[in-house]
Design an enzyme around this catalytic site. Sequence first.
Site, short mmCIF file in Angstrom:
data_model
loop_
_atom_site.label_atom_id
_atom_site.label_comp_id
_atom_site.label_asym_id
_atom_site.label_seq_id
_atom_site.Cartn_x
_atom_site.Cartn_y
_atom_site.Cartn_z
CG LEU A 1 -2.25 -0.78 1.00
CD1 LEU A 1 -1.98 -2.28 1.09
CD2 LEU A 1 -3.29 -0.39 2.02
CB SER B 1 -13.82 2.77 10.56
OG SER B 1 -13.94 2.31 11.88
CG HIS C 1 -18.31 -5.14 8.79
ND1 HIS C 1 -17.82 -3.92 9.25
CD2 HIS C 1 -17.45 -5.55 7.84
CE1 HIS C 1 -16.72 -3.63 8.58
NE2 HIS C 1 -16.47 -4.60 7.73
CE1 TYR D 1 -8.72 0.44 11.20
CE2 TYR D 1 -10.58 1.66 12.10
CZ TYR D 1 -10.07 0.74 11.20
OH TYR D 1 -10.92 0.12 10.33
CD GLU E 1 -12.93 2.26 16.69
OE1 GLU E 1 -12.45 3.20 17.35
OE2 GLU E 1 -13.47 1.26 17.20
#
Length: 324
Positions: free
Chosen positions: A55, A121, A175, A145, A123
């Site tokens: 990535l 997310s 999920h 995160y 989060e």
Amino acid sequence: MTAREKVALITGVYGQDGSYAAELLAACGYKVVGTTHSRGGHPAANAMAVESWNLRDEQRLGEIVERHRPSEIFNFAAYSTGTGMYDDPVGICEVNGLAVLKILEAIRAVDPSIRFCQASSSEMFGEPVAKPQSELTPFNPRSPYGAAKLYAHNMIGIYRTRFDLFACSAILFNHESPRRTQNFVTRKVSRAAAAISLGLEQAVTLGNLDARRDWGFAGDAVRAMQLMLAADEPEDYVVATGRTQSVRDLCEVAFSHVGLDYRDHVRVNASDFRPAEPRQLVGDPSKAKRKLGWEPTIGFEALVQMMVDADLDRLRAANTTTGA
């Protein structure tokens, strides 16, 4: 590529979400191309091109997009939540944040008509000011995160506005599925219930049993993302069930499914409590239901039971193989 052929590029294709997306899109007639940084996890579609991509490698990403010319890109490649979300803050920001910017730049450079959906997310809400959380709830992340995911989310909004890209963010609440890895509490519990019922283990140690989550099925989450890219306009959507259950509820369903009382087998260890436990995160999926026609298909109890059954099958197969 023929005029009618649709190509989907799925990053993180061997992970839980990527594998479900690959199967869904292949069933919808897409040619599926996946990227991965390692050969592991659940196998996705059988006939699928898979490209290796770190990535952090922007040039390699451009080459992959140029070669396959996808009509849609789904980004699932990321550091995951769970136990590792505080371990490498710099790496998390590079992978969960900057990598998304690199994808947006690759789309701009190769073909701005490519549609892009980011697995974002809950989060990002961190310590929410409202409950339930919708697309209008202010973000307030409490972890590297969540902060990295918010950076990516903001860049998607900027590129959608400034460069007119069809780019959107699926704000995914928890999920799960039988493909979830064991560093997540759902799979830790489902595997423990299965192993203990088979006499392979005696107990499992967990953290805060009163922590609550909005738990849905991973297959439903990726279906929402597919609907987002099929819509007329690019928008961000909360993808959630709108309900929460506690880790205690999770244990109750998992152990009772195999005829056990979780209280006889679950041990609590304060050192397993998650740092900076988020406040009540529960999503409001009304926009996705209204505008996309999306509905969850698998409820909490059925999901947990599905996971326990899958772990029973795995453990029985492993014991048969080893002759145990």
